[in-house]
Design a protein around this motif. Structure first.
Motif, PDB file in Angstrom:
ATOM      1  N   UNK A   1     -47.898-114.515 -41.907  1.00 43.25           N
ATOM      2  CA  UNK A   1     -46.872-114.045 -40.974  1.00 43.25           C
ATOM      3  C   UNK A   1     -45.486-114.502 -41.406  1.00 43.25           C
ATOM      4  N   UNK A   2     -44.563-113.550 -41.484  1.00 46.36           N
ATOM      5  CA  UNK A   2     -43.165-113.901 -41.750  1.00 46.36           C
ATOM      6  C   UNK A   2     -42.646-114.666 -40.538  1.00 46.36           C
ATOM      7  N   UNK A   3     -41.977-115.781 -40.797  1.00 44.08           N
ATOM      8  CA  UNK A   3     -41.457-116.594 -39.693  1.00 44.08           C
ATOM      9  C   UNK A   3     -40.162-117.261 -40.102  1.00 44.08           C
ATOM     10  N   UNK A   4     -39.433-117.695 -39.108  1.00 52.01           N
ATOM     11  CA  UNK A   4     -38.098-118.257 -39.322  1.00 52.01           C
ATOM     12  C   UNK A   4     -37.945-119.579 -38.592  1.00 52.01           C
ATOM     13  N   UNK A   5     -36.997-120.368 -39.059  1.00 52.13           N
ATOM     14  CA  UNK A   5     -36.480-121.464 -38.257  1.00 52.13           C
ATOM     15  C   UNK A   5     -35.361-120.838 -37.438  1.00 52.13           C
ATOM     16  N   UNK A   6     -35.578-120.798 -36.144  1.00 49.74           N
ATOM     17  CA  UNK A   6     -34.640-120.165 -35.232  1.00 49.74           C
ATOM     18  C   UNK A   6     -33.656-121.181 -34.682  1.00 49.74           C
ATOM     19  N   UNK A   7     -32.399-120.779 -34.643  1.00 50.66           N
ATOM     20  CA  UNK A   7     -31.354-121.565 -33.985  1.00 50.66           C
ATOM     21  C   UNK A   7     -31.189-120.932 -32.611  1.00 50.66           C
ATOM     22  N   UNK A   8     -31.746-121.566 -31.592  1.00 54.07           N
ATOM     23  CA  UNK A   8     -31.737-120.974 -30.261  1.00 54.07           C
ATOM     24  C   UNK A   8     -30.326-120.540 -29.874  1.00 54.07           C
ATOM     25  N   UNK A   9     -29.381-121.436 -30.001  1.00 50.99           N
ATOM     26  CA  UNK A   9     -27.979-121.072 -29.807  1.00 50.99           C
ATOM     27  C   UNK A   9     -27.402-120.774 -31.186  1.00 50.99           C
ATOM     28  N   UNK A  10     -27.232-119.492 -31.527  1.00 47.91           N
ATOM     29  CA  UNK A  10     -26.773-119.141 -32.868  1.00 47.91           C
ATOM     30  C   UNK A  10     -25.360-119.636 -33.166  1.00 47.91           C
ATOM     31  N   UNK A  11     -24.591-119.933 -32.135  1.00 50.38           N
ATOM     32  CA  UNK A  11     -23.223-120.428 -32.337  1.00 50.38           C
ATOM     33  C   UNK A  11     -23.201-121.841 -32.907  1.00 50.38           C
ATOM     34  N   UNK A  12     -24.328-122.533 -32.814  1.00 55.05           N
ATOM     35  CA  UNK A  12     -24.389-123.900 -33.345  1.00 55.05           C
ATOM     36  C   UNK A  12     -24.786-123.943 -34.825  1.00 55.05           C
ATOM     37  N   UNK A  13     -25.327-122.846 -35.340  1.00 53.94           N
ATOM     38  CA  UNK A  13     -25.788-122.825 -36.734  1.00 53.94           C
ATOM     39  C   UNK A  13     -24.650-123.228 -37.668  1.00 53.94           C
ATOM     40  N   UNK A  14     -24.974-124.152 -38.553  1.00 50.91           N
ATOM     41  CA  UNK A  14     -24.027-124.677 -39.547  1.00 50.91           C
ATOM     42  C   UNK A  14     -22.868-125.463 -38.927  1.00 50.91           C
ATOM     43  N   UNK A  15     -23.043-125.882 -37.697  1.00 52.27           N
ATOM     44  CA  UNK A  15     -22.043-126.712 -37.030  1.00 52.27           C
ATOM     45  C   UNK A  15     -22.569-128.152 -36.966  1.00 52.27           C
ATOM     46  N   UNK A  16     -21.689-129.123 -36.874  1.00 48.03           N
ATOM     47  CA  UNK A  16     -22.141-130.525 -36.845  1.00 48.03           C
ATOM     48  C   UNK A  16     -23.099-130.848 -35.695  1.00 48.03           C
ATOM     49  N   UNK A  17     -22.983-130.151 -34.565  1.00 44.88           N
ATOM     50  CA  UNK A  17     -23.845-130.458 -33.418  1.00 44.88           C
ATOM     51  C   UNK A  17     -25.111-129.607 -33.376  1.00 44.88           C
ATOM     52  N   UNK A  18     -25.408-128.843 -34.445  1.00 51.15           N
ATOM     53  CA  UNK A  18     -26.694-128.150 -34.553  1.00 51.15           C
ATOM     54  C   UNK A  18     -27.739-129.213 -34.850  1.00 51.15           C
ATOM     55  N   UNK A  19     -28.836-129.221 -34.082  1.00 50.05           N
ATOM     56  CA  UNK A  19     -29.806-130.302 -34.257  1.00 50.05           C
ATOM     57  C   UNK A  19     -31.203-129.867 -33.860  1.00 50.05           C
ATOM     58  N   UNK A  20     -32.111-130.803 -33.938  1.00 45.20           N
ATOM     59  CA  UNK A  20     -33.529-130.621 -33.650  1.00 45.20           C
ATOM     60  C   UNK A  20     -33.780-129.848 -32.360  1.00 45.20           C
ATOM     61  N   UNK A  21     -33.015-130.126 -31.330  1.00 41.61           N
ATOM     62  CA  UNK A  21     -33.238-129.495 -30.025  1.00 41.61           C
ATOM     63  C   UNK A  21     -32.811-128.023 -30.013  1.00 41.61           C
ATOM     64  N   UNK A  22     -32.170-127.568 -31.063  1.00 41.69           N
ATOM     65  CA  UNK A  22     -31.756-126.161 -31.179  1.00 41.69           C
ATOM     66  C   UNK A  22     -32.671-125.386 -32.132  1.00 41.69           C
ATOM     67  N   UNK A  23     -33.610-126.057 -32.790  1.00 39.27           N
ATOM     68  CA  UNK A  23     -34.454-125.420 -33.810  1.00 39.27           C
ATOM     69  C   UNK A  23     -35.856-125.161 -33.285  1.00 39.27           C
ATOM     70  N   UNK A  24     -36.334-123.953 -33.579  1.00 34.92           N
ATOM     71  CA  UNK A  24     -37.673-123.535 -33.161  1.00 34.92           C
ATOM     72  C   UNK A  24     -38.286-122.701 -34.268  1.00 34.92           C
ATOM     73  N   UNK A  25     -39.593-122.755 -34.386  1.00 31.35           N
ATOM     74  CA  UNK A  25     -40.309-121.905 -35.340  1.00 31.35           C
ATOM     75  C   UNK A  25     -40.725-120.648 -34.586  1.00 31.35           C
ATOM     76  N   UNK A  26     -40.358-119.492 -35.120  1.00 28.34           N
ATOM     77  CA  UNK A  26     -40.641-118.213 -34.464  1.00 28.34           C
ATOM     78  C   UNK A  26     -41.046-117.176 -35.495  1.00 28.34           C
ATOM     79  N   UNK A  27     -41.768-116.171 -35.028  1.00 18.05           N
ATOM     80  CA  UNK A  27     -42.093-115.047 -35.896  1.00 18.05           C
ATOM     81  C   UNK A  27     -40.808-114.287 -36.199  1.00 18.05           C
TER      82      UNK A  27
END
Length: 196
Positions: A51-77
């Motif tokens: 299955x193709x899957x991604x590391x999802x950034x729940x709040x996409x506005x945090x991606x590549x920002x200093x406050x992007x962290x574990x609590x924003x990351x999820x494994x999803x299809x």
């Protein structure tokens, strides 16, 4: 959708792992999937080897920002991740919040926000949880499980729990819609699934 458990003692935190755009995130992805016991955070489908899957950034506005962290990351299809609306909505209920399942209410294949809960309602909209096809799939899945249970003449809670345990042990990829199973059959399915 079930609450996604996040732990302050996660190896992701203790190993100080970070998401690297255009970098190798294999270890991060493996640990996220392990914490989620192999299930997609959004669809509650088992993520199989192919299955193709991604590391999802729940709040996409945090991606590549200093406050992007574990609590924003999820494994999803991959496909459900692509279907997630691009319009970030606030306020929003975070998938790991402890009272998540009191605020996002499951009823016969659909999800409803607790009365006057804008955060929960916005989460349901953002993730398109009540997409007609998804609702039909959830209802049909539960219907098929009920038919299978009835065909086997299983009646007691213990017999039904054993039915699902056998599915988990022998064909885990046939398990989906964990929250629906939990609510429809009154089973703590999450704690029946072994750690990866």
């Amino acid at each position: 959708m079930k609450r996604v458990l996040k732990s302050p003692t996660s190896l992701i935190i203790s190993n100080n792992l970070t998401y690297k755009s255009n970098g190798n995130n294999t270890k991060l992805g493996i640990l996220l999937l392990k914490e989620q016991k192999g299930f997609c955070a959004y669809t509650e489908h088992y993520i199989g080897f192919d299955d193709a899957n991604d590391i999802e950034h729940f709040n996409p506005n945090l991606k590549d920002q200093p406050n992007d962290n574990y609590y924003n990351w999820y494994k999803v299809k991959h496909l459900p991740n692509q279907r997630k609306t691009n319009n970030w909505i606030e306020p929003i209920l975070l998938p790991y919040i402890e009272n998540f399942e009191d605020r996002v209410i499951y009823n016969e294949g659909e999800y409803f926000a607790k009365l006057n809960d804008d955060e929960a309602n916005n989460l349901i909209i953002l993730l398109d949880l009540n997409n007609q096809k998804r609702v039909e799939d959830r209802k049909n899945y539960i219907k098929r499980r009920r038919e299978s249970i009835n065909d086997r003449k299983l009646q007691t809670d213990l017999e039904i729990k054993k039915y699902f345990q056998d599915k988990i042990d022998n064909e885990i990829n046939s398990i989906s819609y964990l929250r629906a199973i939990q609510e429809e059959f009154n089973i703590d399915i999450w704690n029946m699934i072994p750690e990866l």
